[in-house]
Design an enzyme around this catalytic site. Structure first.
Site, PDB file in Angstrom:
ATOM      1  N   ASP A 202     -60.352  -0.930 -40.014  1.00 50.57           N
ATOM      2  CA  ASP A 202     -61.427  -0.011 -39.621  1.00 50.57           C
ATOM      3  C   ASP A 202     -62.676  -0.406 -40.397  1.00 50.57           C
ATOM      4  O   ASP A 202     -62.844  -0.054 -41.561  1.00 50.57           O
ATOM      5  CB  ASP A 202     -61.031   1.443 -39.912  1.00 50.57           C
ATOM      6  CG  ASP A 202     -62.127   2.426 -39.499  1.00 50.57           C
ATOM      7  OD1 ASP A 202     -63.276   1.982 -39.259  1.00 50.57           O
ATOM      8  OD2 ASP A 202     -61.842   3.638 -39.439  1.00 50.57           O
TER       9      ASP A 202
ATOM     10  N   PHE B 127     -60.453   7.870 -44.196  1.00 46.02           N
ATOM     11  CA  PHE B 127     -61.307   8.609 -43.268  1.00 46.02           C
ATOM     12  C   PHE B 127     -61.507   7.745 -42.034  1.00 46.02           C
ATOM     13  O   PHE B 127     -62.100   6.673 -42.101  1.00 46.02           O
ATOM     14  CB  PHE B 127     -62.667   8.980 -43.865  1.00 46.02           C
ATOM     15  CG  PHE B 127     -63.439   9.867 -42.926  1.00 46.02           C
ATOM     16  CD1 PHE B 127     -63.273  11.248 -42.951  1.00 46.02           C
ATOM     17  CD2 PHE B 127     -64.274   9.332 -41.954  1.00 46.02           C
ATOM     18  CE1 PHE B 127     -63.929  12.071 -42.041  1.00 46.02           C
ATOM     19  CE2 PHE B 127     -64.933  10.143 -41.038  1.00 46.02           C
ATOM     20  CZ  PHE B 127     -64.768  11.517 -41.088  1.00 46.02           C
TER      21      PHE B 127
ATOM     22  N   LYS C 173     -70.811   2.764 -35.692  1.00 44.12           N
ATOM     23  CA  LYS C 173     -72.017   3.006 -36.497  1.00 44.12           C
ATOM     24  C   LYS C 173     -73.136   1.987 -36.232  1.00 44.12           C
ATOM     25  O   LYS C 173     -73.859   2.131 -35.256  1.00 44.12           O
ATOM     26  CB  LYS C 173     -71.643   3.066 -37.977  1.00 44.12           C
ATOM     27  CG  LYS C 173     -70.745   4.288 -38.291  1.00 44.12           C
ATOM     28  CD  LYS C 173     -70.759   4.594 -39.762  1.00 44.12           C
ATOM     29  CE  LYS C 173     -69.677   5.571 -40.168  1.00 44.12           C
ATOM     30  NZ  LYS C 173     -70.020   6.966 -39.893  1.00 44.12           N
TER      31      LYS C 173
HETATM   32  C1  PLP Z   1     -64.281   4.257 -41.708  1.00 45.34           C
HETATM   33  C2  PLP Z   1     -64.677   5.230 -40.632  1.00 45.34           C
HETATM   34  N1  PLP Z   1     -63.951   5.306 -39.519  1.00 45.34           N
HETATM   35  C3  PLP Z   1     -64.285   6.143 -38.524  1.00 45.34           C
HETATM   36  C4  PLP Z   1     -65.368   6.986 -38.624  1.00 45.34           C
HETATM   37  C5  PLP Z   1     -65.703   7.939 -37.500  1.00 45.34           C
HETATM   38  O1  PLP Z   1     -66.853   7.551 -36.835  1.00 45.34           O
HETATM   39  P1  PLP Z   1     -67.633   8.628 -35.910  1.00 45.34           P
HETATM   40  O2  PLP Z   1     -68.221   9.640 -36.825  1.00 45.34           O
HETATM   41  O3  PLP Z   1     -68.675   7.791 -35.191  1.00 45.34           O
HETATM   42  O4  PLP Z   1     -66.622   9.196 -34.972  1.00 45.34           O
HETATM   43  C6  PLP Z   1     -66.150   6.949 -39.778  1.00 45.34           C
HETATM   44  C7  PLP Z   1     -67.313   7.861 -39.937  1.00 45.34           C
HETATM   45  O5  PLP Z   1     -67.782   8.121 -41.007  1.00 45.34           O
HETATM   46  C8  PLP Z   1     -65.797   6.046 -40.809  1.00 45.34           C
HETATM   47  O6  PLP Z   1     -66.502   5.986 -41.944  1.00 45.34           O
END
Ligand code: PLP
Length: 403
Positions: free
Chosen positions: A230, A145, A259
């Site tokens: 990530d 994700f 976040k």
């Molecule tokens: C590992 C990871 N990458 C990217 C994202 C995307 O972040 P955003 O919702 O701020 O676009 C999330 C969101 O849950 C995430 O958990």
């Protein structure tokens, strides 16, 4: 009447009436919050064990972060990157130091930071590695994700996230998460990067087999490809380290952050990498009106200062041991599996008892907020300011609903 004056049922109906149904929220209407607690519009209090999917690592309205935001609101909030402002270098310098990288590129949401990493990796592939034009490949993991943009959902393996959003962006190769042999087979001369979460959050807080990321690092080096971590959900103290990848003794070429970087106040994301990687971008090739704005930088710099003390990482490690001990004690008592690190856990409820959604509804009725994912799994990620007593209280509520 505004929703501020309503009781829960009317406020829920009003929200449902006026919004796209792209979420299925628990029936709780939050009005106020502080630390690990939120209060709903009927005055009921809940322990927040979701913490904005880790965006609230420092708790709701952390005093130092709120003070930094207030002070900045009184000075200047937005300039665009057409000019430089006096909060910019402080934040970027602090974050670069925290990541031990040369350079930082600030954006807003997590998905934008992932998109940034993809663009940088591709450009690096063409300009540094010498990949033929238009041929760059990025290897990703099944169950990933990384956000919701059209490019990112193109390489999601979750039908809900992906179906009916094509045509899809090419250039991504998917391998099973945790399988080094499959990864080794997936590299080609056109591979520019491996993009993965050190722990897969949305997939259910999946921790890969020990040594996996050491192997990923070696394979990237052997194939002249970048390793992009990530850490949007796993990073910034959540697992008991600044970055979850530290548990693996591995340093990525690029960190992708978001976040908690915004302190639960403003959206702040960033990528951090050395000059040989991030230096491929030239003026005009990438950007965002709001990325690196003064308010974001003032809050982000304070977040970096909080993390530099190591206090939150330590709390997460110590209280994480308590959380996992408590959860493991429930295995065989309505819980069939527990995974995670630090103050982050994926808990598999016995599917014969209830779904993850039902578990979260029952927890909410007992004053604990959590979020389900994939069938009968729930995720627990309390703010790192949670106390031992609050943890024990939440564990007791979980024990009660599965008993
Ligand atoms: C590992 C990871 N990458 C990217 C994202 C995307 O972040 P955003 O919702 O701020 O676009 C999330 C969101 O849950 C995430 O958990």
């Amino acid at each position: 009447m505004t929703s501020v004056d309503m009781r829960t049922p009317e406020a829920l109906a009003e929200a449902e009436r006026w919004t796209a149904h792209n979420y299925h929220p628990l029936p709780v209407v939050v009005a106020e919050a502080e630390g690990a607690w939120v209060t709903d519009i009927d005055g009921r209090r809940y322990l927040d064990f979701l913490a904005g999917y880790s965006a609230l690592n420092f708790g709701h309205r952390h005093p130092g972060l709120i003070a930094a935001a207030h002070a900045q609101l009184d000075r200047v909030t937005l300039t665009s990157r057409a000019f430089v402002h006096d909060q910019f270098a402080d934040f970027c310098h602090g974050l670069a130091r925290l990541c031990d990288k040369d350079l930082v590129l600030p954006m807003n949401t997590g998905a934008e930071a992932v998109e940034t990493a993809i663009k940088v990796a591709r450009k690096w592939g063409y300009q540094v590695k010498g990949v033929p034009a238009g041929q760059a490949e990025i290897i990703v993991a099944a169950g990933n994700f990384h956000g919701r943009t059209t490019t990112i959902v193109s390489f999601s393996t979750d039908p809900e996230a992906r179906n009916d959003f094509g045509p899809y962006t090419p250039g991504f190769v998917t391998v099973p998460y945790g399988d080094l042999a499959a990864l080794a087979d997936a590299f080609t001369p056109n591979t520019v990067a491996v993009l993965m979460e050190p722990i897969q959050g949305e997939a259910g807080v999946l921790v890969p087999p020990e040594g996996y990321f050491g192997g990923v690092r070696e394979l990237c080096d052997a194939n002249h490809a970048l390793f992009v971590a990530d850490e949007i959900q796993s990073g910034l103290g959540r697992t008991g380290r600044t970055f979850a990848i530290e548990h693996e003794g591995v340093v990525p070429d690029m960190y992708v952050l978001g976040k908690a970087l915004g302190g639960g106040i403003v959206p702040v994301s960033a990528v951090a990498a050395d000059r040989d990687v991030l230096g491929v971008l030239k003026p005009g090739e990438h950007g965002s009106t709001f990325g690196g704005n003064p308010l974001a930088c003032a809050v982000g710099a304070e977040v970096v200062r909080l993390l530099a003390t190591g206090e939150f990482q330590k709390r997460s490690e110590e209280l994480g041991d308590r959380l996992h001990a408590g959860l493991n004690a429930l295995i065989g008592q309505g819980v069939v599996g527990v995974r995670g690190r630090g103050l982050w856990a994926g808990v598999d409820i016995d599917p014969a008892l209830m779904t993850g959604r039902e578990a979260c509804e029952r927890l909410a009725a007992r004053g604990v907020l959590a979020k389900d994912t994939h069938g009968s799994t729930i995720r627990l990620a309390p703010p790192l300011v949670v106390t031992a007593d609050e943890l024990d209280h939440a564990l007791a509520q979980l024990a009660a609903i599965v008993a």
